[in-house]
Design an enzyme around this catalytic site. Structure first.
Site, mmCIF file in Angstrom:
data_model
loop_
_atom_site.group_PDB
_atom_site.id
_atom_site.type_symbol
_atom_site.label_atom_id
_atom_site.label_comp_id
_atom_site.label_asym_id
_atom_site.label_seq_id
_atom_site.Cartn_x
_atom_site.Cartn_y
_atom_site.Cartn_z
ATOM 1 C CG ASP A 1 -19.598 18.483 5.358
ATOM 2 O OD1 ASP A 1 -19.741 19.690 5.107
ATOM 3 O OD2 ASP A 1 -20.198 17.598 4.743
HETATM 4 C C1 NOJ Z 1 -21.959 20.562 3.537
HETATM 5 C C2 NOJ Z 1 -21.727 19.514 2.507
HETATM 6 O O1 NOJ Z 1 -21.908 18.232 3.078
HETATM 7 C C3 NOJ Z 1 -20.370 19.581 1.866
HETATM 8 O O2 NOJ Z 1 -20.299 18.659 0.830
HETATM 9 C C4 NOJ Z 1 -20.084 20.971 1.392
HETATM 10 O O3 NOJ Z 1 -18.841 21.027 0.757
HETATM 11 C C5 NOJ Z 1 -20.142 21.921 2.573
HETATM 12 N N1 NOJ Z 1 -21.462 21.867 3.167
HETATM 13 C C6 NOJ Z 1 -19.826 23.352 2.175
HETATM 14 O O4 NOJ Z 1 -20.831 23.874 1.421
#
Ligand code: NOJ
Length: 765
Positions: free
Chosen positions: A292
C-alpha cells in the site's frame, strides 16, 4: 458451494462490451506461455543495472496537480528509475509519460499504470458493498468488466481492487469497499471481480490486472480506526479473513496489495509469513505484490525497521515485489542498490521482484502496444452500454428494510405529488460515492432527477435539501488540493426543516434521502458514531410527525442508527452510482422489485459492535439475547435480510444423505414459491452449523446462495452442493485444517435466521 444465478442481461451487456472494446484497447492477442514470458523477462533483466532494477520495482504517485512533484517523477521515468506510476488517469498524459519511458530510456521498458478503479471509471457503478448486497456475483463481474474496459482504453493496466477485506466493524469507513462480514459471500465477490477486471487471461483485450487488497486483516482495525493494528486469532484469520484472498488468487489475480497495519504485531508489508509462506507457498500465487502507499517506508514508522534502508530490505525479503512509494516522500526501495552493494540483501531477491514486474508488463502486451488511441478511448468512455450495466447493477443492489402496509411500490394512480427531501436527494457527487475521480457529474442521475423523470408531468415533485451536511471535524485526505472539492449542501437548517415539513404536509408522499456524504465513508473515514450526521434525525422526525407516508432512502454503506424512528418504508440504496437516480425511481414505482440482501448485520446500537451473525455459542445460550441488561442483543436487521414487493415461502428442505463419509459432497435442495402477486427476486441462502468437533463452530455459516426471479405462484427448487471444503475448517486445537466426524444442522431460507432446518452426519463408517 458454487451456485450463482446467471444474469443474462448483465452477461449480455458485458460480453458485448468485451467485443466492442477489443479493437480499442490493445493487449496481448492470446495468453503468452509462462516460458515465453519468463525468457523475455530474463533477457531484459540481464541488461539492467541495479538502479534500473530498483526503479522497475518502484511505483510513484504522479499527481498532475502538484507540478513540482510531477516534474521530479518525470525525471525518474526518464532516467529509467520508475517502473510504474499511479494516479495519472488521462489518456494524453499517460501517452506523454509512456513516451518518456519508451523513447528516452536506455532499455525502453514501458511503464505500468495503476489506479484505484474501485467501482467504475467514468461510468460509476454502485459501491462494492452494494454490489455484494445484490448477492449476484455476475453483477459485480459485469461492473468490473466495464470498469476495466474504460480504464484500459485510457491506458491504465492495473486496478487496486477488489478490496476483499472482511469488515465486521461498521465504524471502519472502508467497509464500503468490500463485500461485508461474511467469508463465503466475500470469496464469491472477490473471485467475480477478479474475473471482471482480468477477463479470460492477464493481458486480454479491454481488461486490466486485478489487485486484491489489503493483504491481510485490514478490516479488523482496532476500534474500527482506519490504519490501526489488527489482532486476529489464527482461527479467525484462516476461517474468516483469508478465504476471500484465497478465492481471488485462485481466480488468477495478477497482483496483491499488502496492507498498512500490523497483523498480530508484525506489519503486513513486512510480514514474511503472510506474503511468502501463505501467499506464495501455500496458495501458489504467481503474480507480483505491491505495498500500500508508503507501507514499505512505514515499516520504520511502525517501530519494526531500523531506518529507511532496513525498511526496504525487510519489505523485499518478506515478499514485496514493488513499493508503492509514499507520495512526496522518500522511497524505501530506492535504497536497495546500496544495500545490495553492501551485501545486506541478496541481488537475486531484487532480481526476482523485478522479474515479476517485467512479467506483468510482458503479459499485458505493453512492449507491443505501449500507447493508447485517445479518440478511441473517448468512445469507450461514452459507450451507452456501460450506463446500462450501471443501471442494472443499481437496481439489483437496493435493500428494502421496511415496507409497512406495502407503501412501496408507490401507487401511480394515487400519488400525484411527492416531496423529495434531504441533503443527498440532489447530490450528484454523493450519489457516486467515494473513490471516484473521473466521472462527469452532469451525467449522474440524482434521486430527485430520477423521480422527476419517472413521475412525469402529471405528478408534482417538490424538493428541499432539508438540512446541511456538516464538515468533518478532521478533513479527509481526499479533501486536499490534489482532489476536486465535492459540493456540500449548506442551508439554514431551522428554516429549511420548516420548509421541508410544509412541503411534506401538502404532498401525497415524502421521500427522504438521508445518509452520509461520500467524504464521510471510505478510506480515512472511520467514525465513532452511527448517527445521521448533522440535523438529519431532527428532519426525519419532523417529517414523520406530519403523518404523511414517508419513504426513507438511505445513502449509506454502514448500518446507520435512526434512533427507533419508523418511516413507513426504508430502503438502503447505498451509493448507487451514476445511474442511481433512475434505478431508485424504477424501484420506487415498481418497474423493478428490490431483491438485495444485507451483506452485514445491522445492529440496534453502536454499543453492540462487533455483531457478526456467525458467532459461537457459549454459556447460557438461552439468554444470548440478554447479554446486555439494557437492551436486546439481537440485531435490528440480520445478515442476509431484505424485503421484496412480493413474499416467498420456503419448504421441503431435502438433504441427499443422512450420513456421509468425510470427503463426500452433500446435495441439498429447497423449494421456494412466490406467494405474492407480482414477479420478484429472492435470494435462497443455505447455512450450516457444526454441532461438535475439534473446535467450537459458529451458530451459522453461509455455505450457498442463489438469487432468482419468480412469477406469482411460481415454484422453484434450488439445488446446492455442500462440498467437503465447505465442511472443512482450520482448528486451533490441531493447528490444521480438519473435517470432523460430527453432525451438521442445515438451514435454508432468505436470511440468516432461516428456520427451515435439517441435519446430516459425517462419519467414517
Ligand atoms: C491507500 C489505500 O489504502 C489503497 O487502498 C489505495 O489503493 C492506495 N492508497 C492508492 O491510492
Amino acid at each position: 458451494m458454487k451456485k450463482f444465478q446467471f444474469s443474462w442481461r448483465a452477461a449480455l451487456v458485458a460480453s458485448s462490451i468485451l467485443v466492442s472494446c477489443a479493437g480499442a484497447a490493445f493487449a496481448a492477442d492470446a495468453p503468452l506461455s509462462d516460458k515465453e514470458v519468463r525468457t523475455r523477462a530474463d533477457a531484459l533483466l540481464a541488461k539492467m543495472t541495479p538502479e534500473e532494477k530498483a526503479g522497475q520495482i518502484t511505483q510513484y504517485f504522479d499527481f498532475l496537480k502538484a507540478p513540482d512533484e510531477a516534474e521530479k517523477v518525470s525525471g525518474e521515468v526518464a532516467a529509467g528509475r520508475a517502473g510504474s506510476l499511479l494516479f495519472v488517469a488521462d489518456a494524453e498524459q499517460i501517452n506523454r509519460l509512456q513516451h518518456i519511458a519508451v523513447d528516452q530510456t536506455r532499455l525502453k521498458i514501458p511503464l505500468l499504470f495503476g489506479y484505484d478503479v474501485i467501482h467504475g471509471f467514468k461510468t460509476v457503478m454502485p459501491v462494492p458493498i452494494a454490489m455484494a448486497a445484490s448477492w449476484d456475483p455476475k453483477v459485480a463481474e459485469a461492473g468490473q468488466t466495464v470498469a476495466a474496459a474504460e480504464a484500459r482504453a485510457i491506458g491504465l493496466h492495473w486496478a487496486f481492487a477488489p478490496m476483499v477485506d472482511i469488515a465486521r466493524d461498521p465504524r471502519w469507513g472502508r467497509m464500503i469497499e468490500g463485500a461485508g462480514e461474511d467469508p463465503y459471500l466475500g470469496a464469491a465477490f472477490a473471485a467475480a471481480q477478479v474475473r471482471g477486471f482480468q477477463g479470460p487471461y492477464i493481458g486480454a483485450p479491454g481488461h486490466i490486472i486485478a489487485g486484491p487488497k489489503h493483504f491481510a486483516g485490514y478490516g479488523a482495525a482496532l476500534g474500527g480506526r482506519d490504519y490501526d493494528e489488527s489482532n486476529i486469532s489464527d482461527d479467525q484469520l484462516w476461517n474468516v479473513y483469508l478465504p476471500p484472498f484465497k478465492a481471488a488468487v485462485e481466480a488468477g489475480a495478477g497482483n496483491i496489495m499488502s496492507a498498512y497495519m500490523g497483523l498480530n504485531g508484525v506489519p503486513a508489508s513486512g510480514n514474511h509469513w503472510l506474503l511468502t509462506d501463505v501467499l506464495r507457498k501455500a496458495w501458489g500465487f504467481k503474480g507480483f505484490v505491491v505495498t500500500d502507499a508508503g507501507a514499505a517506508a512505514d515499516l520504520k514508522t511502525h517501530g519494526f525497521a531500523q531506518d529507511l534502508p532496513d525498511a526496504g530490505i525487510r519489505a523485499l525479503e518478506a515478499g514485496v515485489d514493488m513499493e508503492m512509494s509514499p507520495p512526496f516522500s522518500q522511497s524505501a526501495f530506492k535504497t536497495l542498490p546500496a544495500s545490495a552493494a553492501a551485501g545486506k540483501v541478496p541481488r537475486k531477491t531484487i532480481d526476482e521482484a523485478a522479474r515479476r514486474v517485467l512479467e506483468a508488463k510482458i503479459r499485458m502486451g505493453l512492449f507491443e502496444h505501449p500507447f493508447v488511441d485517445v479518440e478511441a478511448a473517448k468512445r469507450v468512455l461514452d459507450d451507452p452500454a456501460h450506463r446500462e450495466v450501471a443501471l442494472h447493477a443499481a437496481e439489483r443492489t437496493a435493500v428494502l428494510l421496511r415496507n409497512d402496509g406495502d407503501l412501496l411500490p408507490l401507487d401511480r394512480d394515487a400519488v400525484k405529488s411527492i416531496a423529495v427531501i434531504g441533503p443527498f436527494a440532489d447530490a450528484a457527487r454523493d450519489t457516486t460515492g467515494p473513490w471516484i475521480f473521473n466521472q462527469d457529474d452532469k451525467e449522474t442521475v440524482t434521486v430527485l432527477a430520477g423521480i422527476k423523470a419517472k413521475a412525469g408531468a402529471g405528478v408534482k415533485v417538490e424538493y428541499s435539501p432539508g438540512v446541511s451536511i456538516p464538515a468533518r471535524l478532521f478533513a479527509s485526505i481526499f479533501e486536499s488540493a490534489l482532489h476536486d472539492k465535492a459540493p456540500r449542501v449548506e442551508v439554514d437548517d431551522t428554516a429549511e426543516i420548516q420548509r421541508a415539513v410544509a412541503m411534506a404536509k401538502t404532498a401525497d408522499v415524502a421521500v427522504l434521502v438521508l445518509g452520509e456524504a461520500q467524504i464521510m465513508i471510505g478510506e480515512n473515514a472511520s467514525r465513532s458514531s452511527l448517527d445521521l450526521p448533522g440535523r438529519q434525525q431532527e428532519l426525519l422526525d419532523a417529517v414523520i410527525a406530519t403523518q404523511k407516508p414517508v419513504v426513507v432512502l438511505l445513502m449509506s454503506a454502514r448500518p446507520l442508527d435512526l434512533k427507533g424512528s419508523q418511516p413507513r418504508a426504508l430502503m438502503n440504496i447505498w451509493y448507487p452510482g451514476s445511474q442511481g437516480g433512475t434505478a431508485v425511481a424504477n424501484l420506487l414505482f415498481g418497474d423493478v422489485a428490490p431483491g438485495g440482501k444485507l451483506p452485514f448485520t445491522w445492529p440496534r446500537d453502536i454499543g453492540q459492535i462487533p455483531l457478526p451473525y456467525a458467532h459461537l455459542t457459549s454459556h447460557r445460550p438461552q439468554k444470548a439475547d440478554q447479554r446486555y441488561w439494557n437492551e436486546p442483543n439481537s440485531p435490528l436487521y440480520p445478515f442476509g435480510y431484505g424485503l421484496s414487493y412480493s413474499t416467498f415461502q420456503y419448504s421441503n428442505l431435502k438433504i441427499g444423505s443422512e450420513r456421509v463419509a468425510p470427503g463426500t459432497p452433500v446435495a441439498v435442495s429447497v423449494d421456494v414459491v412466490n406467494t405474492g402477486s407480482r414477479a420478484a427476486d429472492d435470494v435462497a441462502q443455505l447455512y450450516i452449523h457444526q454441532r461438535y468437533g475439534s473446535s467450537a463452530r459458529p451458530v451459522r455459516e453461509l455455505k450457498g446462495f442463489e438469487r432468482f426471479t419468480l412469477a406469482p405462484g411460481e415454484v422453484k427448487t434450488v439445488y446446492f452442493t455442500l462440498r467437503p471444503e465447505d465442511l472443512t475448517y482450520w482448528t486451533a486445537s490441531k493447528g490444521a485444517w480438519v473435517q470432523d466426524e460430527t453432525i451438521f444442522d442445515v438451514y435454508a431460507g432468505d436470511d440468516s435466521t432461516a428456520s427451515l432446518a435439517g441435519s446430516f452426519e459425517v462419519r467414517k463408517k
